[in-house]
Design a protein around this motif. Structure first.
Motif, PDB file in Angstrom:
ATOM      1  N   VAL A 175       0.824  -1.206   0.000  1.00 12.41           N
ATOM      2  CA  VAL A 175       0.000   0.000   0.000  1.00 12.41           C
ATOM      3  C   VAL A 175       0.857   1.254   0.000  1.00 12.41           C
ATOM      4  N   MET A 176       1.847   1.306   0.890  1.00 13.22           N
ATOM      5  CA  MET A 176       2.622   2.528   1.071  1.00 13.22           C
ATOM      6  C   MET A 176       3.584   2.828  -0.073  1.00 13.22           C
ATOM      7  N   SER A 177       4.152   1.822  -0.677  1.00 15.44           N
ATOM      8  CA  SER A 177       5.147   2.067  -1.738  1.00 15.44           C
ATOM      9  C   SER A 177       4.554   2.838  -2.917  1.00 15.44           C
ATOM     10  N   PRO A 178       3.398   2.420  -3.496  1.00 12.24           N
ATOM     11  CA  PRO A 178       2.834   3.188  -4.598  1.00 12.24           C
ATOM     12  C   PRO A 178       2.367   4.577  -4.177  1.00 12.24           C
ATOM     13  N   PHE A 179       1.873   4.692  -2.926  1.00 11.20           N
ATOM     14  CA  PHE A 179       1.424   5.998  -2.449  1.00 11.20           C
ATOM     15  C   PHE A 179       2.612   6.964  -2.309  1.00 11.20           C
ATOM     16  N   ALA A 180       3.682   6.501  -1.678  1.00 12.57           N
ATOM     17  CA  ALA A 180       4.843   7.364  -1.447  1.00 12.57           C
ATOM     18  C   ALA A 180       5.557   7.726  -2.752  1.00 12.57           C
ATOM     19  N   ALA A 181       5.470   6.858  -3.736  1.00 15.89           N
ATOM     20  CA  ALA A 181       6.159   7.113  -5.005  1.00 15.89           C
ATOM     21  C   ALA A 181       5.670   8.403  -5.658  1.00 15.89           C
ATOM     22  N   LYS A 182       4.428   8.807  -5.364  1.00 21.88           N
ATOM     23  CA  LYS A 182       3.846  10.011  -5.988  1.00 21.88           C
ATOM     24  C   LYS A 182       4.095  11.272  -5.171  1.00 21.88           C
ATOM     25  N   LEU A 183       4.660  11.131  -3.978  1.00 20.22           N
ATOM     26  CA  LEU A 183       4.871  12.290  -3.110  1.00 20.22           C
ATOM     27  C   LEU A 183       6.110  13.079  -3.511  1.00 20.22           C
ATOM     28  N   SER A 184       6.003  14.386  -3.455  1.00 23.15           N
ATOM     29  CA  SER A 184       7.165  15.245  -3.672  1.00 23.15           C
ATOM     30  C   SER A 184       7.892  15.454  -2.353  1.00 23.15           C
ATOM     31  N   GLU A 185       9.054  16.068  -2.413  1.00 25.56           N
ATOM     32  CA  GLU A 185       9.792  16.383  -1.187  1.00 25.56           C
ATOM     33  C   GLU A 185       8.958  17.271  -0.274  1.00 25.56           C
ATOM     34  N   GLN A 186       8.263  18.253  -0.868  1.00 24.97           N
ATOM     35  CA  GLN A 186       7.431  19.153  -0.077  1.00 24.97           C
ATOM     36  C   GLN A 186       6.270  18.406   0.560  1.00 24.97           C
ATOM     37  N   ASP A 187       5.674  17.463  -0.182  1.00 24.35           N
ATOM     38  CA  ASP A 187       4.572  16.670   0.370  1.00 24.35           C
ATOM     39  C   ASP A 187       5.011  15.913   1.616  1.00 24.35           C
ATOM     40  N   MET A 188       6.161  15.293   1.549  1.00 20.85           N
ATOM     41  CA  MET A 188       6.648  14.513   2.694  1.00 20.85           C
ATOM     42  C   MET A 188       6.949  15.413   3.885  1.00 20.85           C
ATOM     43  N   GLN A 189       7.514  16.572   3.623  1.00 25.71           N
ATOM     44  CA  GLN A 189       7.776  17.523   4.701  1.00 25.71           C
ATOM     45  C   GLN A 189       6.474  17.997   5.334  1.00 25.71           C
ATOM     46  N   ASP A 190       5.458  18.250   4.504  1.00 24.72           N
ATOM     47  CA  ASP A 190       4.177  18.745   5.010  1.00 24.72           C
ATOM     48  C   ASP A 190       3.454  17.677   5.830  1.00 24.72           C
ATOM     49  N   LEU A 191       3.468  16.439   5.362  1.00 24.33           N
ATOM     50  CA  LEU A 191       2.837  15.358   6.114  1.00 24.33           C
ATOM     51  C   LEU A 191       3.531  15.142   7.460  1.00 24.33           C
ATOM     52  N   ALA A 192       4.858  15.247   7.457  1.00 27.39           N
ATOM     53  CA  ALA A 192       5.616  15.109   8.700  1.00 27.39           C
ATOM     54  C   ALA A 192       5.250  16.230   9.674  1.00 27.39           C
ATOM     55  N   ALA A 193       5.111  17.439   9.155  1.00 29.43           N
ATOM     56  CA  ALA A 193       4.752  18.581  10.002  1.00 29.43           C
ATOM     57  C   ALA A 193       3.351  18.411  10.584  1.00 29.43           C
ATOM     58  N   TYR A 194       2.426  17.936   9.764  1.00 30.21           N
ATOM     59  CA  TYR A 194       1.036  17.794  10.212  1.00 30.21           C
ATOM     60  C   TYR A 194       0.892  16.719  11.275  1.00 30.21           C
ATOM     61  N   TYR A 195       1.380  15.531  10.997  1.00 33.24           N
ATOM     62  CA  TYR A 195       1.191  14.432  11.947  1.00 33.24           C
ATOM     63  C   TYR A 195       1.945  14.665  13.258  1.00 33.24           C
ATOM     64  N   SER A 196       3.097  15.291  13.198  1.00 36.11           N
ATOM     65  CA  SER A 196       3.828  15.573  14.441  1.00 36.11           C
ATOM     66  C   SER A 196       3.121  16.632  15.280  1.00 36.11           C
ATOM     67  N   TYR A 197       2.274  17.431  14.628  1.00 35.42           N
ATOM     68  CA  TYR A 197       1.518  18.488  15.315  1.00 35.42           C
ATOM     69  C   TYR A 197       0.334  17.914  16.101  1.00 35.42           C
ATOM     70  N   LEU A 198      -0.212  16.793  15.667  1.00 37.71           N
ATOM     71  CA  LEU A 198      -1.388  16.217  16.307  1.00 37.71           C
ATOM     72  C   LEU A 198      -1.033  15.639  17.681  1.00 37.71           C
ATOM     73  N   PRO A 199      -1.983  15.636  18.630  1.00 35.06           N
ATOM     74  CA  PRO A 199      -1.718  15.045  19.954  1.00 35.06           C
ATOM     75  C   PRO A 199      -1.588  13.534  19.851  1.00 35.06           C
ATOM     76  N   ARG A 200      -0.547  13.000  20.457  1.00 35.66           N
ATOM     77  CA  ARG A 200      -0.319  11.559  20.395  1.00 35.66           C
ATOM     78  C   ARG A 200      -1.041  10.828  21.520  1.00 35.66           C
ATOM     79  N   LEU A 201      -1.177   9.527  21.351  1.00 42.86           N
ATOM     80  CA  LEU A 201      -1.726   8.715  22.426  1.00 42.86           C
ATOM     81  C   LEU A 201      -0.749   8.717  23.593  1.00 42.86           C
ATOM     82  N   PRO A 202      -1.228   8.941  24.798  1.00 42.65           N
ATOM     83  CA  PRO A 202      -0.330   8.958  25.954  1.00 42.65           C
ATOM     84  C   PRO A 202       0.053   7.546  26.373  1.00 42.65           C
ATOM     85  N   SER A 203       1.069   7.469  27.201  1.00 49.40           N
ATOM     86  CA  SER A 203       1.411   6.174  27.800  1.00 49.40           C
ATOM     87  C   SER A 203       0.261   5.737  28.694  1.00 49.40           C
TER      88      SER A 203
END
Length: 270
Positions: free
Chosen positions: A143-171
């Protein structure tokens, strides 16, 4: 004869002794500096001097350098500079739009209802590295390989910024429910295994190491076994492969079950 000096070239015992010592020296030198180095060398030597240097362990400028290359792709991500440490609101917004394509597996707020990994609150460097490794073919998934193949450098940076911004599940480890496995709390020093928390949080976080709390038990176990078998090889310097291969199957089960412990739905933000 009685007056003849003990050490004299006229004394046949002196001559014989010197001859024997010289012969032993020549044979030993030939074996140690010529014959044995040639037998152990993978390539031809340039001469006697090269053989002597090999036997003495001295490198030769003229000797060809053997380049060791892996038979698979390795990660090219430089973690220290992979993502910006500053929070970029524009990148978060763009990432939120892109993440709508990810919601079916990773949940609308980055918390998966299936056995896909939770991405909410994951470290930005981890999100970026895994996307980049999928894109480069260093890590593969149907699933991930074909999806990631279409991502640009900016797309990957933006996704990283977004998901790291969300509240994570606590311990979430209520006392007495699931005891902390020894491999998680203290590792196994005699087998070269550090405590899991020394890289993956709770004790310390090592750059590039993911937050594991609340991840799917099946996902965690599958990834550890993939490191063991070599099906997954995108860890830098084989760190996780070495650790996973030193773990027992029981320790893998215990670690996966421990980290998969999640708070009840009414305590989560999803």
């Amino acid at each position: 004869m009685a007056d003849e000096p003990l050490i004299s070239f006229r004394n046949r015992w002196t001559v014989t002794s010197i001859a024997v010592v010289a012969a032993v020296f020549v044979v030993a030198a030939a074996l140690g500096f010529v014959i044995l180095p040639n037998l152990g060398a993978r390539e031809k030597v340039a001469g006697i001097w090269d053989s002597i240097c090999r036997a003495a362990g001295l490198p030769q400028r003229s000797a060809p350098v053997e380049t060791v290359t892996s038979d698979y792709k390795t990660s090219q991500v430089k973690l220290a500079t992979a993502v910006s440490l500053k929070r970029d609101q524009a990148a978060i917004g763009r990432g939120a739009t892109l993440a709508q394509q990810c919601a079916i597996c990773h949940g609308p707020t980055g918390v998966s209802r299936a056995d896909s990994p939770n991405l909410a609150g994951q470290y930005a460097s981890v999100i970026y590295k895994q996307l980049r490794d999928f894109k480069d073919g260093v890590r593969t998934n149907a699933v991930m390989s074909p999806f990631a193949a279409k991502l640009s450098e900016q797309d990957m940076q933006d996704l990283a910024a977004y998901y790291s911004y969300l509240p994570r599940l606590p311990s979430y480890h209520p006392a007495g429910e699931i005891p902390v496995p020894r491999i998680v709390a203290g590792g196994a020093p005699t087998r070269g295994i550090a405590p899991c928390g020394s890289c993956h949080g709770s004790i310390e976080n090592k750059l590039g190491s993911p937050w594991l709390e609340g991840q799917s038990e099946l996902y965690l176990k599958t990834q550890l076994l993939a490191f063991v078998s070599g099906l997954r090889r995108n860890d830098i310097s084989e760190q996780m492969r070495n650790v996973a291969r030193a773990m027992t199957l029981e320790e893998i089960d215990e670690a996966a079950k421990y980290y998969a412990s999640k708070p009840p739905p009414y305590l989560t933000t999803d």
